[in-house]
Design an enzyme around this catalytic site. Structure first.
Site, mmCIF file in Angstrom:
data_model
loop_
_atom_site.group_PDB
_atom_site.id
_atom_site.type_symbol
_atom_site.label_atom_id
_atom_site.label_comp_id
_atom_site.label_asym_id
_atom_site.label_seq_id
_atom_site.Cartn_x
_atom_site.Cartn_y
_atom_site.Cartn_z
ATOM 1 C CG ASN A 169 -1.100 14.183 7.087
ATOM 2 O OD1 ASN A 169 -2.056 14.864 6.711
ATOM 3 N ND2 ASN A 169 -0.603 14.289 8.301
ATOM 4 C CG HIS A 208 -2.161 14.605 0.008
ATOM 5 N ND1 HIS A 208 -2.846 14.740 1.203
ATOM 6 C CD2 HIS A 208 -2.186 13.288 -0.297
ATOM 7 C CE1 HIS A 208 -3.267 13.557 1.598
ATOM 8 N NE2 HIS A 208 -2.877 12.648 0.710
ATOM 9 C CB CYS A 209 3.465 13.034 0.748
ATOM 10 S SG CYS A 209 4.578 11.639 0.479
ATOM 11 N N PRO A 210 1.158 10.793 -0.726
ATOM 12 C CG PRO A 210 1.154 9.622 -2.738
ATOM 13 C CD PRO A 210 1.394 10.985 -2.166
#
Length: 323
Positions: free
Chosen positions: A161, A155-157
């Site tokens: 997403n 999960h990439c802030p």
């Protein structure tokens, strides 16, 4: 005696042991929105900061370095290249943020659905107790998105997403284009400093010399930081695609239970077809993958060995990874 893994699993042959009565049936497709967006405060803030940093870089490149330049050919060529790459970077970020990464239908672990799978003796299904979903192979639960994501890498802030099966192409393009504009900005800053040292500082920029120096140093720091960060992310993503192993699978050291793709097949699967310029086009959608949920539940988990299986990380929250 049950191992600790069983606390995070619900693995049984018979549907009634999955407690389907606790699951809310998924909404009909007609009632679902078409846009995917994660309402996470931290992720939204990081996404806004990303756009603002690109806008700042574009401002310094245009109004500090290129427009004041007397070489119109140099300014035009570099302006077109930089703004084209910046536009593609923001478009890739937009697609990575608003594309469903491969979410498993929520609440589909109902008694009717499980019975429709027509499981044979010795076959199992995996249920996520958090989102009440029947999980396909290689799916992991994200505690931020609150969904199980197929082939979830992390999960990439920065894109607010998950990076998964359906949006990995856009994330790879985002990191690539950000790395390119960062490198381009560093080169232009270097040339502009040389130009200002040779000429009068009051003539090499429309701003006062102290302001010009501060703006250039901030841009240099930003470009160097993001060049290193996005280059590393780009390399790890390409490596994951070529080895057909997601970041979570590599982190958990999972033994592959799937038939691995070759490096080129993995690239074609991630970018949506044979090599072409569309690989670099964030507006070209990746062909949607077929719904493998039924096939996975019926046959894919048969390799789990009946009612027991080795710890493979098929359920449970995703680790605290970030892009």
């Amino acid at each position: 005696m049950f191992s600790p893994v069983h606390r995070f699993r619900d693995i049984e042959r018979k549907p009634e042991y999955l407690h389907p009565e606790k699951c809310i049936p998924p909404p009909r497709l007609g009632s679902l929105g078409t846009m995917w967006f994660i309402r996470d405060g931290c992720g939204i803030a990081c996404a806004v900061i990303t756009w603002l940093l690109v806008v700042y870089a574009d401002f310094v490149v245009l109004f500090v370095m290129l427009i004041p330049s007397r070489n119109y050919i140099y300014s035009t060529i570099n302006g077109v290249i930089f703004n084209s790459l910046a536009f593609l970077a923001l478009a890739s970020h937009f697609r990575a943020m608003l594309t469903d990464p491969g979410a498993v239908p929520k609440g589909n672990a109902t008694k009717e659905f499980i019975e429709s799978l027509q499981l044979k003796p010795g076959q199992v299904v995996y249920k996520c107790p958090k989102c009440c979903s029947i999980k396909p192979d290689r799916a992991h639960h994200c505690s931020v998105c609150k969904r199980c994501i197929r082939k979830m890498d992390h999960h990439c802030p920065w894109v607010n997403n998950c990076v998964g099966e359906n949006n990995q192409k856009y994330f790879v393009l985002f990191t690539m284009y950000i790395a390119l504009i960062s490198l381009h900005a560093l080169i232009m800053v270097g040339f502009h400093f040389l130009y200002c040292f040779e000429e009068d500082w009051t003539e090499c920029s429309s701003f006062a010399p102290p302001t010009t120096v501060i703006l250039l140093i901030l841009l240099c720091f930003e470009a160097l930081l993001f060049l290193i960060f996005t280059s590393v992310m780009f390399g790890t993503q390409v490596h994951s695609i070529c080895t057909d192993e997601t970041g979570i699978e590599r982190l958990k050291n999972e033994n592959p239970t799937w038939e691995k793709l070759s490096s080129w097949e993995g690239m074609e699967a991630a970018f949506g077809g044979s090599f072409s310029l569309n690989w670099f086009n964030p507006f070209k959608s990746v062909d949607s993958k077929p719904d493998l949920l039924r096939a996975t539940a019926v046959s894919g988990t048969a390799s789990g060995g009946g009612g027991s299986s080795e710890p493979s990380g098929k359920t449970g929250d995703s680790p605290g990874c970030s892009g």
